[in-house]
Motif scaffolding. Structure first.
Motif, PDB file in Angstrom:
ATOM      1  N   GLU A 190       1.963  10.702   0.529  1.00 59.13           N
ATOM      2  CA  GLU A 190       0.597  10.555  -0.013  1.00 59.13           C
ATOM      3  C   GLU A 190       0.577  10.612  -1.538  1.00 59.13           C
ATOM      4  O   GLU A 190       0.015  11.550  -2.133  1.00 59.13           O
ATOM      5  N   LEU A 209       3.403   5.941  -5.708  1.00 57.53           N
ATOM      6  CA  LEU A 209       4.476   5.522  -4.796  1.00 57.53           C
ATOM      7  C   LEU A 209       3.970   4.404  -3.880  1.00 57.53           C
ATOM      8  O   LEU A 209       4.636   3.394  -3.667  1.00 57.53           O
ATOM      9  N   HIS A 262      -6.303   4.647   9.327  1.00 54.56           N
ATOM     10  CA  HIS A 262      -5.916   6.071   9.339  1.00 54.56           C
ATOM     11  C   HIS A 262      -5.792   6.580  10.775  1.00 54.56           C
ATOM     12  O   HIS A 262      -6.787   6.650  11.507  1.00 54.56           O
TER      13      HIS A 262
HETATM   14  N1  LIG Z   1       1.098  13.919   9.083  1.00 55.61           N
HETATM   15  C1  LIG Z   1      -0.109  13.641   9.492  1.00 55.61           C
HETATM   16  O1  LIG Z   1      -0.662  14.330  10.332  1.00 55.61           O
HETATM   17  C2  LIG Z   1      -0.826  12.404   8.978  1.00 55.61           C
HETATM   18  C3  LIG Z   1      -1.912  11.919   9.705  1.00 55.61           C
HETATM   19  C4  LIG Z   1      -2.523  10.734   9.324  1.00 55.61           C
HETATM   20  C5  LIG Z   1      -2.078  10.058   8.206  1.00 55.61           C
HETATM   21  N2  LIG Z   1      -1.035  10.561   7.471  1.00 55.61           N
HETATM   22  C6  LIG Z   1      -0.596   9.784   6.299  1.00 55.61           C
HETATM   23  O2  LIG Z   1       0.572   9.061   6.643  1.00 55.61           O
HETATM   24  C7  LIG Z   1       1.390   8.886   5.484  1.00 55.61           C
HETATM   25  C8  LIG Z   1       2.798   9.412   5.785  1.00 55.61           C
HETATM   26  O3  LIG Z   1       2.700  10.771   6.152  1.00 55.61           O
HETATM   27  P1  LIG Z   1       3.809  11.486   7.064  1.00 55.61           P
HETATM   28  O4  LIG Z   1       3.166  12.732   7.554  1.00 55.61           O
HETATM   29  O5  LIG Z   1       4.370  10.530   8.031  1.00 55.61           O
HETATM   30  O6  LIG Z   1       4.901  11.844   5.963  1.00 55.61           O
HETATM   31  P2  LIG Z   1       6.498  12.046   6.170  1.00 55.61           P
HETATM   32  O7  LIG Z   1       6.954  12.776   4.972  1.00 55.61           O
HETATM   33  O8  LIG Z   1       6.765  12.590   7.532  1.00 55.61           O
HETATM   34  O9  LIG Z   1       7.051  10.558   6.134  1.00 55.61           O
HETATM   35  C9  LIG Z   1       7.082   9.761   4.982  1.00 55.61           C
HETATM   36  C10 LIG Z   1       8.281   8.838   5.103  1.00 55.61           C
HETATM   37  O10 LIG Z   1       8.235   7.881   4.050  1.00 55.61           O
HETATM   38  C11 LIG Z   1       9.580   7.653   3.625  1.00 55.61           C
HETATM   39  N3  LIG Z   1       9.571   7.066   2.289  1.00 55.61           N
HETATM   40  C12 LIG Z   1       9.519   7.670   1.096  1.00 55.61           C
HETATM   41  N4  LIG Z   1       9.570   6.743   0.108  1.00 55.61           N
HETATM   42  C13 LIG Z   1       9.664   5.521   0.714  1.00 55.61           C
HETATM   43  C14 LIG Z   1       9.766   4.183   0.229  1.00 55.61           C
HETATM   44  N5  LIG Z   1       9.767   3.903  -1.067  1.00 55.61           N
HETATM   45  N6  LIG Z   1       9.875   3.178   1.136  1.00 55.61           N
HETATM   46  C15 LIG Z   1       9.865   3.426   2.466  1.00 55.61           C
HETATM   47  N7  LIG Z   1       9.773   4.699   2.968  1.00 55.61           N
HETATM   48  C16 LIG Z   1       9.657   5.726   2.099  1.00 55.61           C
HETATM   49  C17 LIG Z   1      10.205   9.024   3.689  1.00 55.61           C
HETATM   50  O11 LIG Z   1      11.617   8.938   3.719  1.00 55.61           O
HETATM   51  C18 LIG Z   1       9.617   9.573   4.979  1.00 55.61           C
HETATM   52  O12 LIG Z   1      10.432   9.274   6.112  1.00 55.61           O
HETATM   53  C19 LIG Z   1       0.686   9.620   4.360  1.00 55.61           C
HETATM   54  O13 LIG Z   1      -0.086   8.700   3.619  1.00 55.61           O
HETATM   55  C20 LIG Z   1      -0.203  10.605   5.089  1.00 55.61           C
HETATM   56  O14 LIG Z   1      -1.359  10.954   4.357  1.00 55.61           O
HETATM   57  C21 LIG Z   1      -0.389  11.709   7.845  1.00 55.61           C
END
Ligand SMILES: NC(=O)c1ccc[n+]([C@@H]2O[C@H](COP(=O)([O-])OP(=O)(O)OC[C@H]3O[C@@H](n4cnc5c(N)ncnc54)[C@H](O)[C@@H]3O)[C@@H](O)[C@H]2O)c1
Length: 492
Positions: free
Chosen positions: A90, A94, A138
């Motif tokens: 987030e 990036l 989302h």
């Molecule tokens: N965790 C939740 O409950 C949740 C719920 C809804 C939405 N989100 C949203 O989903 C998104 C991801 O969250 P998450 O919880 O999966 O995070 P996470 O940290 O589990 O996963 C993020 C992934 O992105 C990868 N990454 C980093 N830089 C990158 C790049 N340049 N190119 C490709 N991959 C890259 C990382 O290696 C990692 O595997 C965020 O925007 C978050 O707000 C999260």
């Protein structure tokens, strides 16, 4: 609109991997790009959880899974994708850098859907060459089970992008909720933040522990919220006088000290320590993987209960199952019926294996029973036919075990009709490993057509009678399987 065929998932963490699973299990090819060297393993684990959950969630005919690929470069992942799901951390800068890489390689009409939990889509699309194709989609964790996806358009998002996205997510078995105006954190996370803030105060002020707060939710209003939300629940709480009476009665409380704590408690080291220690005491006996499975099983049970009521998220599940049945029916028209039919696939799940490290014998019957259901649907004995009062009952089964099906073994069944008349159907299944093509078991089943009202054997009606007769004729020339008609203790 044409169905989605190919997607790219940029970011394969908690949310990205959940999207991978939802897409793949709906027959869509997915290429993942994530710099994490463990990404393949992590995606595989989430996929295994998702397969397990989906297997329990629905008995509807599942489409063949899509193909999964990994690409080191974002450009390679998105080149031929129609939907590009961005789930990187987030951080707006990036995400924008990732969009620049996507736009350098993707088709201009490919949709970019950000999983962001709260960043405005207008902010994300600023600077894009084709900003009209970006929107926020989302999701909620676990993405492969929870139907809600909030769709949020930015100032430059084209209405067609939202409409296409709405159709795509509906086809994935989800409930797309189009948010009318963009606002930070959208609707659901805004609500969750408010509750979360109160929870932090309650722990900080020593009023309740993490476990007690969770109990306050899950034994009471959490159950209500899963089925009616807040406004409908409060309408009922207002009694016969309804919503106006409810507001008249409880409205003044909003000005009482109940809700004075609108500022955020500082997340001091002491508060974080307290929450972490209480959380360990509450849940530390379970690993995260165990908690995921407990969560998934509970969610499946809730969704199924709601499906029985044709209500809320259960209605979404029922609609999804109707589409799966219809798609299976359409697929049946294109199949070559002169060969044994490949209608059922599965993977050996961890709860299918026994102390010998291979699939327990009861699961062979389960697999053959699913294959029989698939064969029944193939000849038109589907939900509508059963609802109209006709079905097949199994009168006899003979299973022959020939090889070992181990954990995670991909399986498929080929089904051959040995004979059929108006009332009986002799069906023979061969269970193969999709990895080694080894024949693992065979199952021979005598099915009787039954009138569900009289519960007696009766002639099949159309369209089943005609389709089964045609299938039996098409397969009449196939060699008799060597295990068919075998007595126990004799092979062949
Ligand atoms: N965790 C939740 O409950 C949740 C719920 C809804 C939405 N989100 C949203 O989903 C998104 C991801 O969250 P998450 O919880 O999966 O995070 P996470 O940290 O589990 O996963 C993020 C992934 O992105 C990868 N990454 C980093 N830089 C990158 C790049 N340049 N190119 C490709 N991959 C890259 C990382 O290696 C990692 O595997 C965020 O925007 C978050 O707000 C999260």
């Amino acid at each position: 609109m044409t169905p989605l065929r190919k997607a790219a998932c940029i970011g394969g963490g908690v949310i990205g991997a959940g999207w991978v699973a939802r897409l793949l299990l709906n027959s869509i090819d997915v290429t993942v790009s994530d710099p994490d060297s463990e990404a393949e393993r992590k995606v595989g684990e989430v996929l295994a959880n998702a397969e397990r959950a989906l297997e329990r969630l629905t008995k509807a005919p599942k489409p063949a899974a899509g193909r999964l690929g990994f690409a080191a470069r974002i450009g390679d992942a998105v080149a031929d994708a129609e939907l590009i799901v961005e789930s990187v951390p987030e951080r707006p800068e990036l995400k924008r850098a990732v969009y620049a890489e996507i736009e350098a390689a993707a088709a201009p009409e490919a949709i970019i859907a950000s999983s962001t939990s709260g960043i405005l889509p207008s902010e994300l699309q600023a600077g894009l060459q084709h900003p009209q194709r970006l929107l926020v989609a989302h999701p909620f964790n676990p993405v492969y089970l929870l139907p809600l996806v909030e769709l949020v358009a930015g100032r430059q998002t084209a209405p067609e992008t939202v409409e296409r996205a709405r159709a795509i997510y509906r086809d994935l078995g989800m409930h797309p909720l189009v948010i009318r105006k963009e606002i930070e954190a959208f609707v659901a996370d805004r609500l969750l933040e408010a509750v979360w803030r109160e929870c932090l105060w309650l722990v900080k002020d020593g009023i309740a522990t993490t476990a007690e707060i969770d109990d306050a939710i899950r034994f009471g209003f959490g159950l209500r919220w899963a089925q009616m939300g807040i406004f409908e629940t409060y309408r009922v709480a207002g009694g016969e006088a309804g919503m106006k009476h409810f507001i008249a009665q409880f409205g003044p409380c909003l000005k009482w000290p109940w809700t004075k704590l609108t500022d955020v408690p500082e997340l001091t080291e002491a508060l974080v320590e307290t929450i972490a220690a209480q959380s360990d005491a509450q849940s530390g006996q379970h690993s995260i993987r165990e908690l995921e499975r407990i969560r998934d099983d509970n969610l499946v049970a809730i969704l199924q209960a709601l499906k029985d009521q044709d209500w809320g998220a259960g209605k979404t599940l029922a609609d999804y199952e109707r589409r799966l049945h219809a798609a299976a029916g359409r697929g049946a028209a294109e199949v070559d019926t002169s060969r044994p039919l490949r209608l059922y696939e599965a993977t050996v799940r961890s709860d299918w294996t026994d102390y010998n490290g291979h699939m327990n014998e009861s699961r062979y019957l389960e697999v053959f029973s699913e294959a029989t259901d698939a064969a029944m649907r193939f000849v038109g004995c589907d939900q509508a036919y059963v609802a109209a009062g006709g079905s097949y009952f199994t009168a006899e089964t003979h299973i022959c075990h020939l090889g070992e099906a181990r954990l995670q073994e991909p399986l498929y069944v080929e089904s051959q009709t040995l004979s059929a008349d108006g009332k009986t159907w002799r069906l023979f299944h061969r269970l193969y490993s999709a990895r080694s093509e080894e024949l693992l078991a065979t199952g021979e089943h005598m099915l009787l057509h039954v009138d569900l009202e009289t519960r007696r054997v009766a002639s099949a009606r159309e369209p089943v009678a005609g389709r089964l007769a045609a299938l039996a004729a098409a397969q009449a020339g196939l060699p008799q399987p060597e295990q068919a008609g075998a007595a126990i203790g004799k092979r062949g």
